[in-house]
Design a protein around this motif. Structure first.
Motif, PDB file in Angstrom:
ATOM      1  N   TRP A 148     -63.292   9.647   4.228  1.00 13.23           N
ATOM      2  CA  TRP A 148     -63.510  10.858   5.006  1.00 13.23           C
ATOM      3  C   TRP A 148     -64.803  11.557   4.591  1.00 13.23           C
ATOM      4  N   THR A 185     -51.523  13.005   5.437  1.00 16.16           N
ATOM      5  CA  THR A 185     -50.606  11.849   5.346  1.00 16.16           C
ATOM      6  C   THR A 185     -49.953  11.761   3.966  1.00 16.16           C
ATOM      7  N   HIS A 186     -49.470  12.894   3.463  1.00 15.38           N
ATOM      8  CA  HIS A 186     -48.808  12.978   2.153  1.00 15.38           C
ATOM      9  C   HIS A 186     -49.730  12.547   1.013  1.00 15.38           C
ATOM     10  N   TRP A 234     -59.478  13.309  -3.577  1.00 14.81           N
ATOM     11  CA  TRP A 234     -58.111  13.173  -3.093  1.00 14.81           C
ATOM     12  C   TRP A 234     -57.825  14.300  -2.112  1.00 14.81           C
ATOM     13  N   THR A 256     -54.089  11.179   0.481  1.00 14.79           N
ATOM     14  CA  THR A 256     -54.913  10.012   0.780  1.00 14.79           C
ATOM     15  C   THR A 256     -56.244  10.132   0.049  1.00 14.79           C
ATOM     16  N   LEU A 257     -56.903   9.005  -0.163  1.00 14.24           N
ATOM     17  CA  LEU A 257     -58.218   8.996  -0.797  1.00 14.24           C
ATOM     18  C   LEU A 257     -59.244   9.687   0.105  1.00 14.24           C
TER      19      LEU A 257
END
Length: 214
Positions: free
Chosen positions: A107, A99-100, A94, A102-103
């Motif tokens: 990435w 973006t507040h 995580w 994201t998984l």
């Protein structure tokens, strides 16, 4: 009658041309040329690879980091994942500050590389290695694969050393990855080697070359 003889002669010439094209004679000639000049070819290839390695060592030793665009984003992501593996022993799933939240799986996939994956796997052992050394050595490894594939393919296509050196320099010098490593290096560095392996498979029928290309 003269026309028939001329036509028959043309057919024989065409058959001889087909035999020459379908045979492996051009490859044998190229390999014989390479063997007779093996030391010079190896010296030229080693010089180009050494210049790229010297640049990577200079960038790492001077503690330079990418200054923007995709390369800087990849640099920060690699540090994020490796730092987490070194300090906690885990791969983060995580990313709370992107973006507040994201998984991290996507990435992690796009930032991975051979040396990066090994460093993440060994975890705390990587803390004894400077991250810049790992990063620039990974970039050099990809450039080396690009050079190797270009050189092998050039040996197949060109019989003169000057042509091979010119093509190799043109490919390496036009691969400007300092700002756009994904588009200018990561997506293309294996293509020449894949083409060489496929070309070798077509001529020799060796399935190990086909397997290597895949």
């Amino acid at each position: 009658m003269p026309l028939s003889k001329s036509l028959l002669s043309t057919l024989h010439t065409f058959q001889r041309m087909r035999g020459a094209i379908g045979s492996t004679t051009p490859i044998k000639l190229a390999s014989q040329f390479s063997r007779s000049n093996r030391n010079i070819n190896l010296l030229a290839f080693s010089l180009l690879a050494g210049l790229e390695l010297a640049l990577a060592i200079y960038l790492a030793a001077s503690h330079r980091i990418p200054n923007g665009h995709d390369t800087l984003q990849e640099f920060m992501m690699r540090y994020y994942f490796l730092n987490s593996a070194v300090t906690t022993g885990d791969i983060p799933l995580w990313m709370p500050y992107m973006t507040h939240g994201t998984l991290a799986n996507w990435w992690y996939f796009i930032q991975g590389g051979l040396l990066q994956n090994i460093a993440v796997a060994v975890g705390s052992l990587a803390k004894f290695i400077d991250f810049l050394d790992i990063y620039y050595l990974q970039a050099w490894l990809e450039q080396f694969i690009l050079l190797l594939g270009t050189w092998l393919l050039s040996q197949r296509l060109y019989h003169t050393l000057s042509a091979r050196v010119f093509v190799a320099i043109a490919v390496l010098a036009s691969t400007i990855w300092f700002n756009q490593i994904w588009l200018n290096l990561r997506l293309i560095y294996a293509i020449p080697l894949i083409l060489f392996l496929l070309d070798t498979y077509v001529y020799s029928g060796s399935f190990r070359h086909l397997l290597g290309a895949t």
